[in-house]
Enzyme design. Sequence first.
Site, PDB file in Angstrom:
ATOM      1  N   HIS A  65       0.828  -1.211   0.000  1.00  0.00           N
ATOM      2  CA  HIS A  65       0.000   0.000   0.000  1.00  0.00           C
ATOM      3  C   HIS A  65       0.861   1.259   0.000  1.00  0.00           C
ATOM      4  O   HIS A  65       0.407   2.308   0.422  1.00  0.00           O
ATOM      5  CB  HIS A  65      -0.933  -0.008   1.224  1.00  0.00           C
ATOM      6  CG  HIS A  65      -1.887  -1.168   1.234  1.00  0.00           C
ATOM      7  ND1 HIS A  65      -1.668  -2.291   1.979  1.00  0.00           N
ATOM      8  CD2 HIS A  65      -3.032  -1.377   0.559  1.00  0.00           C
ATOM      9  CE1 HIS A  65      -2.656  -3.154   1.784  1.00  0.00           C
ATOM     10  NE2 HIS A  65      -3.502  -2.621   0.929  1.00  0.00           N
ATOM     11  N   HIS A  66       2.116   1.149  -0.445  1.00  0.00           N
ATOM     12  CA  HIS A  66       2.965   2.357  -0.419  1.00  0.00           C
ATOM     13  C   HIS A  66       2.427   3.413  -1.370  1.00  0.00           C
ATOM     14  O   HIS A  66       2.718   4.587  -1.222  1.00  0.00           O
ATOM     15  CB  HIS A  66       4.424   2.016  -0.737  1.00  0.00           C
ATOM     16  CG  HIS A  66       4.663   1.689  -2.182  1.00  0.00           C
ATOM     17  ND1 HIS A  66       4.216   0.524  -2.759  1.00  0.00           N
ATOM     18  CD2 HIS A  66       5.267   2.383  -3.168  1.00  0.00           C
ATOM     19  CE1 HIS A  66       4.553   0.523  -4.037  1.00  0.00           C
ATOM     20  NE2 HIS A  66       5.193   1.641  -4.311  1.00  0.00           N
ATOM     21  N   LYS A  71      -3.249  -2.268  -7.532  1.00  0.00           N
ATOM     22  CA  LYS A  71      -3.707  -2.566  -8.884  1.00  0.00           C
ATOM     23  C   LYS A  71      -3.247  -3.940  -9.301  1.00  0.00           C
ATOM     24  O   LYS A  71      -2.128  -4.347  -8.984  1.00  0.00           O
ATOM     25  CB  LYS A  71      -3.076  -1.501  -9.815  1.00  0.00           C
ATOM     26  CG  LYS A  71      -3.585  -1.501 -11.218  1.00  0.00           C
ATOM     27  CD  LYS A  71      -4.834  -0.676 -11.373  1.00  0.00           C
ATOM     28  CE  LYS A  71      -5.488  -0.883 -12.719  1.00  0.00           C
ATOM     29  NZ  LYS A  71      -6.203  -2.180 -12.795  1.00  0.00           N
ATOM     30  N   LYS A  95       6.349  -4.299 -10.699  1.00  0.00           N
ATOM     31  CA  LYS A  95       6.076  -3.913 -12.093  1.00  0.00           C
ATOM     32  C   LYS A  95       5.673  -2.443 -12.178  1.00  0.00           C
ATOM     33  O   LYS A  95       6.198  -1.677 -12.984  1.00  0.00           O
ATOM     34  CB  LYS A  95       4.932  -4.812 -12.598  1.00  0.00           C
ATOM     35  CG  LYS A  95       4.653  -4.743 -14.061  1.00  0.00           C
ATOM     36  CD  LYS A  95       3.416  -5.558 -14.428  1.00  0.00           C
ATOM     37  CE  LYS A  95       3.532  -7.029 -14.069  1.00  0.00           C
ATOM     38  NZ  LYS A  95       2.431  -7.833 -14.639  1.00  0.00           N
ATOM     39  N   LYS A 107      -3.663  -8.591  -6.608  1.00  0.00           N
ATOM     40  CA  LYS A 107      -4.096  -9.617  -7.573  1.00  0.00           C
ATOM     41  C   LYS A 107      -5.223 -10.409  -6.956  1.00  0.00           C
ATOM     42  O   LYS A 107      -5.284 -10.572  -5.734  1.00  0.00           O
ATOM     43  CB  LYS A 107      -2.926 -10.544  -7.921  1.00  0.00           C
ATOM     44  CG  LYS A 107      -3.145 -11.437  -9.139  1.00  0.00           C
ATOM     45  CD  LYS A 107      -3.166 -10.669 -10.440  1.00  0.00           C
ATOM     46  CE  LYS A 107      -2.055 -10.875 -11.336  1.00  0.00           C
ATOM     47  NZ  LYS A 107      -1.695 -10.067 -12.401  1.00  0.00           N
ATOM     48  N   SER A 363      -3.842   0.486 -18.295  1.00  0.00           N
ATOM     49  CA  SER A 363      -4.857   0.525 -17.236  1.00  0.00           C
ATOM     50  C   SER A 363      -4.781   1.843 -16.478  1.00  0.00           C
ATOM     51  O   SER A 363      -5.788   2.426 -16.096  1.00  0.00           O
ATOM     52  CB  SER A 363      -4.645  -0.625 -16.241  1.00  0.00           C
ATOM     53  OG  SER A 363      -5.235  -1.801 -16.708  1.00  0.00           O
TER      54      SER A 363
END
Length: 472
Positions: A65-66, A71, A95, A107, A363
Amino acid sequence: MSVQTHSFFGDVLRHVDRAAAFTKHPPGLLDQIKQCNSVYHFRFPLRTGNGNVEVISAWRAEHSHHKLPVKGGIRYAPDVNEDEVKALAALMTYKCAIVNVPFGGGKGGIRIDPSKYSREQMERLTRRYTHELAKKNFIGPGIDVPAPDYGTGEKEMAWIVDTYIALNPGQLDASACVTGKPVSQGGIQGRREATGRGLYYALKEAASHADDMQRIGLSTGIDGKTIVVQGLGNVGYHAAKFCREDGARIIAIAEREGAIFNPSGLNEEEVFQHRRATGSILDFPESKNLSSTSEALELECDVLLPAALENQITEDNAPRIRARILLEGANGPTTPEAEEILLAKGVLIIPDVYANAGGVTVSYFEWLKNLSHVRFGRMGKRYDEAEDRRLLHAIEVATGKMFSEAERNSLIHGADELDLVNSGLEETMAVAYQEILETRRRIDGIEDLRTAAFYNALEKIARSYSELGIFP
Ligand code: GLU
């Protein structure tokens, strides 16, 4: 039930640890970066055709959560499990950092074989999954934004956004709760082909460096390179298409049922249509059937492009791989043991955490579009065209030469959404590659692109923690 011995999350940790050894961050900070912050495992019932009830297992993992939102895609497959979801969420964190997309990693997955369910059941499953995420605050435009992954696509994303909007009436930014939507539901042009296009840009970047190409005995550029593709899904199909259109030769394509080989080159669209019509990739005209998918992976070629699932290139088959470049389209196709063998053979590995980041990059553009409530290009396109027209007119007046209709049409062009998406994607892939090469050049001991890419990710993530004042 099969007992899982190999840990995919463990493999990701090994890649990270290799890069972490070159950094100077305190162990506590590295530990915070590496661990998966939250994992939500839930089960819910699904009524089957014969009136029975089946219990469905599903997950969503938020690795870091940095940066918010987190996503990452949602996968539908029979062997989805917690270790896999955590590993894939972790890969998303690195990534995004590598390609400078300001998200944490997440994910999700549902353990099902989508081919065994009706469309109606799939819709119910997807809506229920979304409900469960919403109940626990595991979805939202500023919280956690899913996307397609293996076994999911635009249709599932449309059900997700529709369910989320129904649960959050009046929330202005609700459509940014998921990406990879159909364009009519708030999606963006170019998202469907983005991962494949990104892989093409990644290869183009790598192949433009004469020193690297020389080291592996290849000439620069994509033109004339031979490619073996594993997986003709969205990623493999589009990567093959863009590389072939730039002059590469797709000499083999592998799928679940087997592989086909044609040294003069295959056309991915024709193969796709053949598979759709016959149910199999095999017996494609003028090509040779190979006995197995693994035989295709071991063919002599310039570029091997695994674009299916993780764990395809292992210590068992790595000694027999004869490719010069490994372009990782799938997430985690190569185990750390296999990587060692390939690097020792001098293979140039363009790692998944960089190479397949085109999907999440576009995205990000879709999310921005949803938050700004305006299509890219809408404000400037006509203005730019009018400017082109004025410029051409000034040139005509100054030179006395009139442009032909064809010349005018090619010179007068305001960028539309797809132009801007592709330009943003190419820029993102090019900049990230430069950053990776710069690290490989600068840090003594880093020789491969994966370690350099993970090193960059760790530096960027560590910086956001220290800017928060959490770590020195
Ligand atoms: N599932 C894709 C990936 O693994 C895309 C994720 C996204 O667009 O959020 O990178």
